[in-house]
Design an enzyme around this catalytic site. Structure first.
Site, PDB file in Angstrom:
ATOM      1  N   TRP A   1       0.831  -1.216   0.000  1.00 33.11           N
ATOM      2  CA  TRP A   1       0.000   0.000   0.000  1.00 33.11           C
ATOM      3  C   TRP A   1       0.855   1.251   0.000  1.00 33.11           C
ATOM      4  O   TRP A   1       0.557   2.221  -0.707  1.00 33.11           O
ATOM      5  CB  TRP A   1      -0.968   0.004   1.180  1.00 33.11           C
ATOM      6  CG  TRP A   1      -1.960  -1.121   1.124  1.00 33.11           C
ATOM      7  CD1 TRP A   1      -2.130  -2.117   2.046  1.00 33.11           C
ATOM      8  CD2 TRP A   1      -2.919  -1.393   0.083  1.00 33.11           C
ATOM      9  NE1 TRP A   1      -3.115  -2.972   1.643  1.00 33.11           N
ATOM     10  CE2 TRP A   1      -3.618  -2.562   0.447  1.00 33.11           C
ATOM     11  CE3 TRP A   1      -3.250  -0.754  -1.116  1.00 33.11           C
ATOM     12  CZ2 TRP A   1      -4.637  -3.110  -0.346  1.00 33.11           C
ATOM     13  CZ3 TRP A   1      -4.256  -1.299  -1.906  1.00 33.11           C
ATOM     14  CH2 TRP A   1      -4.934  -2.467  -1.516  1.00 33.11           C
TER      15      TRP A   1
ATOM     16  N   ASP B   1      -1.574   7.255   5.915  1.00 31.91           N
ATOM     17  CA  ASP B   1      -2.626   6.307   5.557  1.00 31.91           C
ATOM     18  C   ASP B   1      -2.848   5.449   6.797  1.00 31.91           C
ATOM     19  O   ASP B   1      -1.979   4.671   7.181  1.00 31.91           O
ATOM     20  CB  ASP B   1      -2.159   5.462   4.368  1.00 31.91           C
ATOM     21  CG  ASP B   1      -3.120   4.318   4.028  1.00 31.91           C
ATOM     22  OD1 ASP B   1      -4.151   4.163   4.703  1.00 31.91           O
ATOM     23  OD2 ASP B   1      -2.816   3.572   3.063  1.00 31.91           O
TER      24      ASP B   1
ATOM     25  N   LYS C   1     -11.835  -1.206   7.155  1.00 36.25           N
ATOM     26  CA  LYS C   1     -10.979  -2.023   8.015  1.00 36.25           C
ATOM     27  C   LYS C   1     -11.335  -1.846   9.498  1.00 36.25           C
ATOM     28  O   LYS C   1     -11.213  -2.777  10.261  1.00 36.25           O
ATOM     29  CB  LYS C   1      -9.503  -1.689   7.791  1.00 36.25           C
ATOM     30  CG  LYS C   1      -9.086  -1.695   6.318  1.00 36.25           C
ATOM     31  CD  LYS C   1      -8.483  -3.005   5.858  1.00 36.25           C
ATOM     32  CE  LYS C   1      -8.392  -3.111   4.347  1.00 36.25           C
ATOM     33  NZ  LYS C   1      -7.488  -2.143   3.714  1.00 36.25           N
TER      34      LYS C   1
HETATM   35  C1  LIG Z   1      -6.876  -1.777   2.304  1.00 37.61           C
HETATM   36  C2  LIG Z   1      -5.871  -0.722   2.320  1.00 37.61           C
HETATM   37  C3  LIG Z   1      -5.789   0.253   1.309  1.00 37.61           C
HETATM   38  C4  LIG Z   1      -6.671   0.237   0.069  1.00 37.61           C
HETATM   39  O1  LIG Z   1      -7.978   0.496   0.376  1.00 37.61           O
HETATM   40  P1  LIG Z   1      -9.100   0.576  -0.765  1.00 37.61           P
HETATM   41  O2  LIG Z   1     -10.213   1.239  -0.021  1.00 37.61           O
HETATM   42  O3  LIG Z   1      -9.394  -0.822  -1.183  1.00 37.61           O
HETATM   43  O4  LIG Z   1      -8.583   1.395  -1.882  1.00 37.61           O
HETATM   44  C5  LIG Z   1      -4.850   1.245   1.419  1.00 37.61           C
HETATM   45  N1  LIG Z   1      -4.016   1.289   2.477  1.00 37.61           N
HETATM   46  C6  LIG Z   1      -4.053   0.374   3.459  1.00 37.61           C
HETATM   47  C7  LIG Z   1      -3.108   0.485   4.605  1.00 37.61           C
HETATM   48  C8  LIG Z   1      -4.973  -0.648   3.418  1.00 37.61           C
HETATM   49  O5  LIG Z   1      -5.018  -1.567   4.394  1.00 37.61           O
END
Ligand SMILES: *Cc1c(COP(=O)(O)O)cnc(C)c1O
Length: 357
Positions: free
Chosen positions: A100, A167, A191
């Site tokens: 990511w 993020d 998440k």
């Molecule tokens: C799942 C995830 C993403 C991507 O998320 P999407 O909503 O599917 O684009 C980005 N960064 C992290 C740390 C993630 O766990």
């Protein structure tokens, strides 16, 4: 269907209260006689939910006055682009801690100079790089606080000489955060704060408006702040699930209480991984994630991998297959997973060891 224990990496397990509340609102939203799925986002009942959701964010994370929270219909992957579009003028710095983090970096590359300050790719992202220097001429420094795929996590709020952007898709609301150390915190809802379809961004208001490029309306974070996340039709259902999830976190006692629970849950599972002769953890001990626990068969026991997968499945474990880039197993134990779920997995690992002694 017999009892299952859900360890999915995302979309995640949600508390029963959230599922019940969402089901109820689909039948009828807030005494309006209308389903949540058909409600006009311009009604006062909906505007009230938007406002309460923002307030819950501010309250739970003690977000300072000079920040605003916005909800965007997209994914964290889209927010990689929001970050670069809104903050990258000349040069950006990124910490490469996994897939990511790398995807975030790649989005910025098309828009300016990008410096990767450190990477843990050399050991398949099994640790968090330390001792690197953040360039003082960067417009921002980007980090991924929890590496969902590799099970590593930055446990502290870092000090950065340049604006810090994080993020936090997979560890938001899992611990208290000193928001004042960040210029922007963002992530997907699915998440730890709801289901897929919307994202959140906590933004220091005076940090925007400093890039010279043309910003298309929908990519301009100032538009979403000004319009209170309702420039266009918001993802009403996802935001409502987020609202219910935040209310649930508050009812648990807030992120401090949640954090204590998360530490205990993770410690018990890591203790079993360390004790059990058949398994071994993949992440550096000091960087182990509280959210995603990755483990593989210990050397000499690799051939038992498929058997354990079937054994665990038969015992009701769902979603423990590791990501293909790490292999083995990954148990995602987000806020809604209980000690009972974790204990069930531990029990399964113990019994499996007994069978093979
Ligand atoms: C799942 C995830 C993403 C991507 O998320 P999407 O909503 O599917 O684009 C980005 N960064 C992290 C740390 C993630 O766990």
């Amino acid at each position: 269907m017999s009892k299952v224990h859900v360890f999915n990496a995302g979309p995640c397990l949600l508390p029963q209260e959230v599922l019940d509340g969402a089901t109820e609102a689909i039948r009828e939203f807030a005494g309006t006689g209308v389903s949540l799925l058909s409600i006009s986002h311009r009604t006062k009942e909906w505007e009230n939910i938007m406002e309460q959701t923002r307030q819950l964010w501010k309250e739970l994370l003690k977000i300072p006055q000079d920040y605003e929270v916005v909800f965007l219909s997209s994914g964290a992957s889209m927010e990689f682009l929001y970050v670069a579009m809104n903050y990258l003028e000349k040069k950006a710095a990124y910490l490469d801690t996994g897939v990511w983090a790398n995807k975030a970096l790649k989005e910025a590359k098309g828009l300016g100079e990008v410096e990767c300050v450190a990477s843990s790719k050399d050991r398949n992202y099994s640790y968090i790089p330390k001792g690197y220097t953040i360039p003082s001429d960067a417009d921002y420094f980007h980090i991924t606080t929890n590496n969902t795929i590799y099970g590593t996590e930055i446990h502290e709020d870092l000090d950065s000489p340049v604006p810090l952007i994080a993020d936090m898709s997979s560890d938001i609301m899992s611990r208290p955060v000193d928001v004042s150390k960040y210029t922007m915190i963002y992530g997907g809802a699915q998440k730890n704060v709801g289901t897929a379809g919307c994202t959140f961004a906590i933004i220091k208001k005076d940090s925007l408006g400093k890039v010279s490029r043309y910003l298309p309306t929908m990519l301009d974070l100032r538009v979403h702040i000004d319009k209170e996340s309702m420039f266009n039709t918001p993802p009403v259902f996802s935001i409502y699930v987020m609202y219910l999830t935040l209310k649930w976190i508050k009812a648990q006692g807030g992120v401090e209480v949640i954090h204590e629970r998360n530490k205990i849950k993770a410690a018990s599972l890591y203790a079993e991984i360390d004790r059990n002769s058949l398994f071994t953890g993949t992440a550096a001990v000091e960087d182990r994630s509280l959210m995603n626990v990755c483990f593989v068969m210990a050397p000499g026991y690799e051939s038992l991998q498929d058997e354990f997968m079937s054994y665990a499945k038969a015992a009701g474990m769902v979603g423990i297959k590791g990501h293909r880039s790490v292999g083995g197993f990954r148990a995602s134990i987000y806020n809604a997973s209980t000690q009972e779920d974790v204990d069930a997995l531990i029990d399964c690992m113990r019994k499996f060891e007994e069978l093979h002694k």
